[in-house]
Design a protein around this motif. Structure first.
Motif, PDB file in Angstrom:
ATOM      1  N   ALA A  38     -16.415  -9.266   0.112  1.00 41.27           N
ATOM      2  CA  ALA A  38     -15.824  -7.935   0.229  1.00 41.27           C
ATOM      3  C   ALA A  38     -15.667  -7.577   1.692  1.00 41.27           C
ATOM      4  O   ALA A  38     -16.496  -7.935   2.522  1.00 41.27           O
ATOM      5  CB  ALA A  38     -16.715  -6.914  -0.460  1.00 41.27           C
ATOM      6  N   HIS A  39     -14.574  -6.884   2.027  1.00 38.22           N
ATOM      7  CA  HIS A  39     -14.459  -6.296   3.347  1.00 38.22           C
ATOM      8  C   HIS A  39     -15.591  -5.299   3.532  1.00 38.22           C
ATOM      9  O   HIS A  39     -16.053  -4.675   2.586  1.00 38.22           O
ATOM     10  CB  HIS A  39     -13.113  -5.572   3.500  1.00 38.22           C
ATOM     11  N   ALA A  40     -16.036  -5.136   4.754  1.00 38.90           N
ATOM     12  CA  ALA A  40     -17.152  -4.227   5.021  1.00 38.90           C
ATOM     13  C   ALA A  40     -16.858  -2.823   4.518  1.00 38.90           C
ATOM     14  O   ALA A  40     -17.770  -2.099   4.125  1.00 38.90           O
ATOM     15  CB  ALA A  40     -17.458  -4.204   6.518  1.00 38.90           C
ATOM     16  N   ALA A  41     -15.582  -2.435   4.537  1.00 43.27           N
ATOM     17  CA  ALA A  41     -15.210  -1.075   4.140  1.00 43.27           C
ATOM     18  C   ALA A  41     -14.984  -0.933   2.640  1.00 43.27           C
ATOM     19  O   ALA A  41     -14.763   0.173   2.159  1.00 43.27           O
ATOM     20  CB  ALA A  41     -13.951  -0.643   4.891  1.00 43.27           C
ATOM     21  N   ASP A  42     -15.030  -2.032   1.889  1.00 36.63           N
ATOM     22  CA  ASP A  42     -14.728  -1.951   0.465  1.00 36.63           C
ATOM     23  C   ASP A  42     -15.788  -1.132  -0.270  1.00 36.63           C
ATOM     24  O   ASP A  42     -16.995  -1.288  -0.030  1.00 36.63           O
ATOM     25  CB  ASP A  42     -14.642  -3.347  -0.147  1.00 36.63           C
ATOM     26  N   SER A  43     -15.324  -0.276  -1.165  1.00 34.92           N
ATOM     27  CA  SER A  43     -16.247   0.584  -1.901  1.00 34.92           C
ATOM     28  C   SER A  43     -15.835   0.774  -3.353  1.00 34.92           C
ATOM     29  O   SER A  43     -16.440   1.579  -4.060  1.00 34.92           O
ATOM     30  CB  SER A  43     -16.347   1.952  -1.223  1.00 34.92           C
ATOM     31  N   HIS A  65      -0.642  -5.649 -15.053  1.00 34.13           N
ATOM     32  CA  HIS A  65      -1.291  -4.350 -15.192  1.00 34.13           C
ATOM     33  C   HIS A  65      -2.447  -4.267 -14.203  1.00 34.13           C
ATOM     34  O   HIS A  65      -3.103  -5.265 -13.913  1.00 34.13           O
ATOM     35  CB  HIS A  65      -1.838  -4.154 -16.611  1.00 34.13           C
ATOM     36  N   LEU A  66      -2.729  -3.055 -13.735  1.00 38.16           N
ATOM     37  CA  LEU A  66      -3.867  -2.821 -12.850  1.00 38.16           C
ATOM     38  C   LEU A  66      -4.697  -1.652 -13.356  1.00 38.16           C
ATOM     39  O   LEU A  66      -4.172  -0.698 -13.943  1.00 38.16           O
ATOM     40  CB  LEU A  66      -3.419  -2.503 -11.417  1.00 38.16           C
ATOM     41  N   ALA A  67      -6.004  -1.738 -13.109  1.00 37.39           N
ATOM     42  CA  ALA A  67      -6.928  -0.628 -13.329  1.00 37.39           C
ATOM     43  C   ALA A  67      -7.863  -0.572 -12.130  1.00 37.39           C
ATOM     44  O   ALA A  67      -8.056  -1.576 -11.436  1.00 37.39           O
ATOM     45  CB  ALA A  67      -7.714  -0.825 -14.621  1.00 37.39           C
ATOM     46  N   VAL A  68      -8.448   0.588 -11.892  1.00 34.43           N
ATOM     47  CA  VAL A  68      -9.374   0.751 -10.771  1.00 34.43           C
ATOM     48  C   VAL A  68     -10.695   1.302 -11.284  1.00 34.43           C
ATOM     49  O   VAL A  68     -10.765   1.916 -12.355  1.00 34.43           O
ATOM     50  CB  VAL A  68      -8.804   1.671  -9.673  1.00 34.43           C
ATOM     51  N   SER A  69     -11.740   1.084 -10.475  1.00 31.18           N
ATOM     52  CA  SER A  69     -13.070   1.523 -10.870  1.00 31.18           C
ATOM     53  C   SER A  69     -13.927   1.737  -9.638  1.00 31.18           C
ATOM     54  O   SER A  69     -13.864   0.940  -8.693  1.00 31.18           O
ATOM     55  CB  SER A  69     -13.728   0.459 -11.764  1.00 31.18           C
ATOM     56  N   ASN A 306      -6.649  -2.773 -24.686  1.00 32.07           N
ATOM     57  CA  ASN A 306      -5.763  -3.929 -24.914  1.00 32.07           C
ATOM     58  C   ASN A 306      -5.786  -4.962 -23.792  1.00 32.07           C
ATOM     59  O   ASN A 306      -4.989  -5.910 -23.810  1.00 32.07           O
ATOM     60  CB  ASN A 306      -4.311  -3.491 -25.152  1.00 32.07           C
ATOM     61  N   SER A 307      -6.661  -4.812 -22.805  1.00 33.69           N
ATOM     62  CA  SER A 307      -6.653  -5.723 -21.657  1.00 33.69           C
ATOM     63  C   SER A 307      -7.116  -7.120 -22.058  1.00 33.69           C
ATOM     64  O   SER A 307      -7.981  -7.292 -22.912  1.00 33.69           O
ATOM     65  CB  SER A 307      -7.530  -5.169 -20.533  1.00 33.69           C
ATOM     66  N   LYS A 308      -6.512  -8.120 -21.410  1.00 35.25           N
ATOM     67  CA  LYS A 308      -6.831  -9.526 -21.655  1.00 35.25           C
ATOM     68  C   LYS A 308      -6.905 -10.273 -20.328  1.00 35.25           C
ATOM     69  O   LYS A 308      -6.145 -10.019 -19.405  1.00 35.25           O
ATOM     70  CB  LYS A 308      -5.753 -10.173 -22.526  1.00 35.25           C
ATOM     71  N   HIS A 309      -7.808 -11.245 -20.261  1.00 32.95           N
ATOM     72  CA  HIS A 309      -7.956 -12.211 -19.166  1.00 32.95           C
ATOM     73  C   HIS A 309      -7.795 -11.539 -17.800  1.00 32.95           C
ATOM     74  O   HIS A 309      -6.766 -11.644 -17.145  1.00 32.95           O
ATOM     75  CB  HIS A 309      -6.952 -13.352 -19.303  1.00 32.95           C
ATOM     76  N   CYS A 310      -8.849 -10.896 -17.368  1.00 34.02           N
ATOM     77  CA  CYS A 310      -8.754 -10.091 -16.150  1.00 34.02           C
ATOM     78  C   CYS A 310      -9.131 -10.872 -14.900  1.00 34.02           C
ATOM     79  O   CYS A 310      -9.776 -11.927 -14.958  1.00 34.02           O
ATOM     80  CB  CYS A 310      -9.662  -8.869 -16.260  1.00 34.02           C
ATOM     81  N   GLY A 311      -8.712 -10.340 -13.761  1.00 25.10           N
ATOM     82  CA  GLY A 311      -9.208 -10.735 -12.455  1.00 25.10           C
ATOM     83  C   GLY A 311      -9.691  -9.481 -11.753  1.00 25.10           C
ATOM     84  O   GLY A 311      -9.100  -8.407 -11.926  1.00 25.10           O
ATOM     85  N   ILE A 312     -10.778  -9.572 -10.992  1.00 27.19           N
ATOM     86  CA  ILE A 312     -11.372  -8.402 -10.349  1.00 27.19           C
ATOM     87  C   ILE A 312     -11.573  -8.679  -8.867  1.00 27.19           C
ATOM     88  O   ILE A 312     -12.078  -9.737  -8.487  1.00 27.19           O
ATOM     89  CB  ILE A 312     -12.711  -8.026 -11.009  1.00 27.19           C
ATOM     90  N   ALA A 313     -11.172  -7.721  -8.030  1.00 29.45           N
ATOM     91  CA  ALA A 313     -11.343  -7.819  -6.580  1.00 29.45           C
ATOM     92  C   ALA A 313     -11.847  -6.480  -6.057  1.00 29.45           C
ATOM     93  O   ALA A 313     -11.741  -5.452  -6.735  1.00 29.45           O
ATOM     94  CB  ALA A 313     -10.024  -8.190  -5.899  1.00 29.45           C
ATOM     95  N   THR A 314     -12.395  -6.494  -4.840  1.00 30.64           N
ATOM     96  CA  THR A 314     -12.860  -5.243  -4.239  1.00 30.64           C
ATOM     97  C   THR A 314     -11.764  -4.654  -3.353  1.00 30.64           C
ATOM     98  O   THR A 314     -10.932  -5.363  -2.796  1.00 30.64           O
ATOM     99  CB  THR A 314     -14.126  -5.472  -3.405  1.00 30.64           C
ATOM    100  N   ILE A 315     -11.786  -3.325  -3.237  1.00 24.07           N
ATOM    101  CA  ILE A 315     -10.816  -2.603  -2.417  1.00 24.07           C
ATOM    102  C   ILE A 315     -11.543  -1.484  -1.662  1.00 24.07           C
ATOM    103  O   ILE A 315     -12.676  -1.130  -1.989  1.00 24.07           O
ATOM    104  CB  ILE A 315      -9.671  -1.997  -3.265  1.00 24.07           C
ATOM    105  N   THR A 316     -10.871  -0.924  -0.679  1.00 22.48           N
ATOM    106  CA  THR A 316     -11.459   0.182   0.081  1.00 22.48           C
ATOM    107  C   THR A 316     -11.337   1.484  -0.691  1.00 22.48           C
ATOM    108  O   THR A 316     -10.551   1.604  -1.646  1.00 22.48           O
ATOM    109  CB  THR A 316     -10.757   0.344   1.429  1.00 22.48           C
ATOM    110  N   GLY A 317     -12.095   2.481  -0.261  1.00 23.89           N
ATOM    111  CA  GLY A 317     -11.979   3.804  -0.867  1.00 23.89           C
ATOM    112  C   GLY A 317     -10.594   4.383  -0.698  1.00 23.89           C
ATOM    113  O   GLY A 317     -10.070   5.049  -1.602  1.00 23.89           O
TER     114      GLY A 317
END
Length: 466
Positions: A38-43, A65-69, A306-317
């Motif tokens: 993760a980037h240092a700023a990712d939250s 499709h994208l979702a955030v959390s 309905n989501s299928k086969h996801c990929g997850i990455a970190t992002i900044t605030g």
């Protein structure tokens, strides 16, 4: 990939042996965490996926499709859970999207070139998009990976610091007729080196997911015999990985995605069942080297519908905020049961109940929480797929009825939202005109009842999410 049969047509043996003999690039240099860092700023977190409904009808879409959390566990679908980008070449659809932040801070999206479940479609290509900020997707193209008469399933990528290139891994069928994990190297995701065998344990493996440089060790999670397992190596060299872990599964499980919490020393493993409208399950560990995982309580996480086969990455605030500002949160909610977290509030034949997800129609579980019909400081539950109907109590049972405009209906359909009676982070709903009674489930049927016992408090507690 999802719901895939046994591997299809085999490539020619001569071509495969030539690929295996291809001379690798220099393998010197210090390895880094690469895409898994993760980037240092990712939250916060972003998830990419495609959608399939139980009947492969409404709610099925083979676009990006994208979702955030904020926590990597409970997700807000963007763009009303509609696609943000759709392939315009090849099969005109995608499966198995993967999202990675590149070394320059921008993003790349990879995906299988396949629409739907036509497993006879064998593409030598994968879909690729570039994105500066995940609000726009540019440079769409297909990247050719091989010349074999077989597929290129579930592509993912990671930064190989020793080579100074990205490695693209994916599943293809070898000369013995089983899937292996292949690898090509690229600097730009426009052209790639000749393919090599990255991991072939001698049996069918698909859905490779890489975690690079954790304590000097690299981990490859993959699907084996409907189970998620892992191999490891102190090198990133093709052929250097050895299986070591205890497998996890919930029924037939595939599509492993491993990522680290930004708030603790916890690693999460997500996987999904391979039926249409499959269910995600999650596990956790504090030590990848142990090769063991503990299942998470389903109360703690919720997949996008309905989501299928996801990929997850970190992002900044800032990226998280900008994505919500650009694409918006859904105009609807789903309500998860506290003590039966596999079940969601839905209507069936206009009766209100909690049922195990997935079910048809999934829209039966989508609600607009609108200002209360009898008191705007309270809420009413408007059906998404029957927008003239609202949840109301009648003889203490909840049902979905057409708003007749009367004050009696408005009162029956209005509820005060309170802190959850079993968990203050969740929600409970007190009847407007029967204020000693709360919405609860009894034998899975929703009604309004007085609540006093611990079990009744759990029955009356719901998570309002998506």
């Amino acid at each position: 990939m999802s719901a895939r049969p046994h591997p299809g047509p085999q490539p020619s043996r001569r071509l495969f042996l030539a690929m295996a003999a291809a001379t690798p690039l220099a393998m010197t240099g210090v390895m880094s965490l690469g895409a898994s860092t993760a980037h240092a700023a990712d939250s916060a977190y972003v998830m990419c996926y495609f959608t399939e409904s139980t009947s492969l009808g409404e709610g099925t879409d083979y676009g990006l499709h994208l979702a955030v959390s904020p926590d990597g566990l409970n997700w807000t679908p963007l763009n009303q859970n509609n696609p943000l980008a759709t392939p315009t070449a090849g099969a005109l659809g995608l499966r198995d999207p993967f999202l990675m932040r590149r070394q320059d801070g921008t993003f790349v999206v990879l995906a299988t070139d396949l629409k739907g479940t036509d497993w006879s479609y064998n593409s030598q290509y994968i879909h690729v998009w570039d994105s500066a900020d995940l609000r726009t997707f540019t440079g769409y193209r297909r990247l050719k990976l091989h010349d074999m008469t077989t597929h290129s399933w579930a592509p993912e990528a990671f930064w190989d610091a020793g080579r100074g290139q990205y490695a693209v891994i994916y599943s293809s069928v070898n000369s013995s007729g089983h899937n292996v994990i292949m690898v090509n190297y690229t600097s730009d995701f426009i052209t790639a080196s000749a393919p090599q065998v990255f991991f072939d344990p001698g049996y069918d493996v698909i859905d490779g997911n890489m975690t690079v440089g954790v304590g000097g060790v690299n981990y490859l999670h993959f699907k084996k015999n409907q189970t998620l397992v892992a191999a490891r190596s102190t090198s990133l060299n093709p052929g250097s990985f050895t299986e070591f872990s205890t497998g996890v599964a919930h029924g037939g499980t595939e599509a492993p995605t491993v990522f680290k919490s930004l708030a603790s020393n916890t690693w999460y493993l997500w996987g999904d069942t391979y039926t249409p409208n499959g269910v995600f399950y999650a596990w956790q560990t504090s030590d990848l080297a142990s090769g063991t995982w503990t299942a998470l309580d389903q109360r703690t996480y919720t997949q996008p519908v309905n989501s299928k086969h996801c990929g997850i990455a970190t992002i900044t605030g800032t990226e998280y905020t900008n994505l919500l500002a650009k694409w918006g949160a859904p105009a609807w909610n789903r309500l998860k049961s506290f003590n039966y977290p596999a079940r969601y509030v839905r209507h069936a034949n206009f009766a209100a109940r909690i049922d195990t997800y997935p079910f048809d129609l999934y829209t039966d579980s989508q609600w607009k929480l609108v200002p209360g019909l009898a008191d705007s400081s309270a809420v009413s539950f408007q059906s998404v797929n029957y927008p003239t109907r609202y949840l109301r109590h009648y003889n203490y049972e909840l049902r979905l009825d057409v708003n007749d405009g009367t004050s009696a209906f408005a009162a029956d359909a209005t509820f005060h939202r309170t802190a959850g009676l079993a968990d203050s982070g969740w929600a409970s709903f007190r009847s407007y005109n029967n204020p000693t009674r709360y919405i609860r489930h009894s034998d899975y049927v929703l009604r309004i009842d007085p609540v006093s016992t611990a079990t009744e408090r759990q029955d009356a507690t719901f998570r309002v999410g998506y």
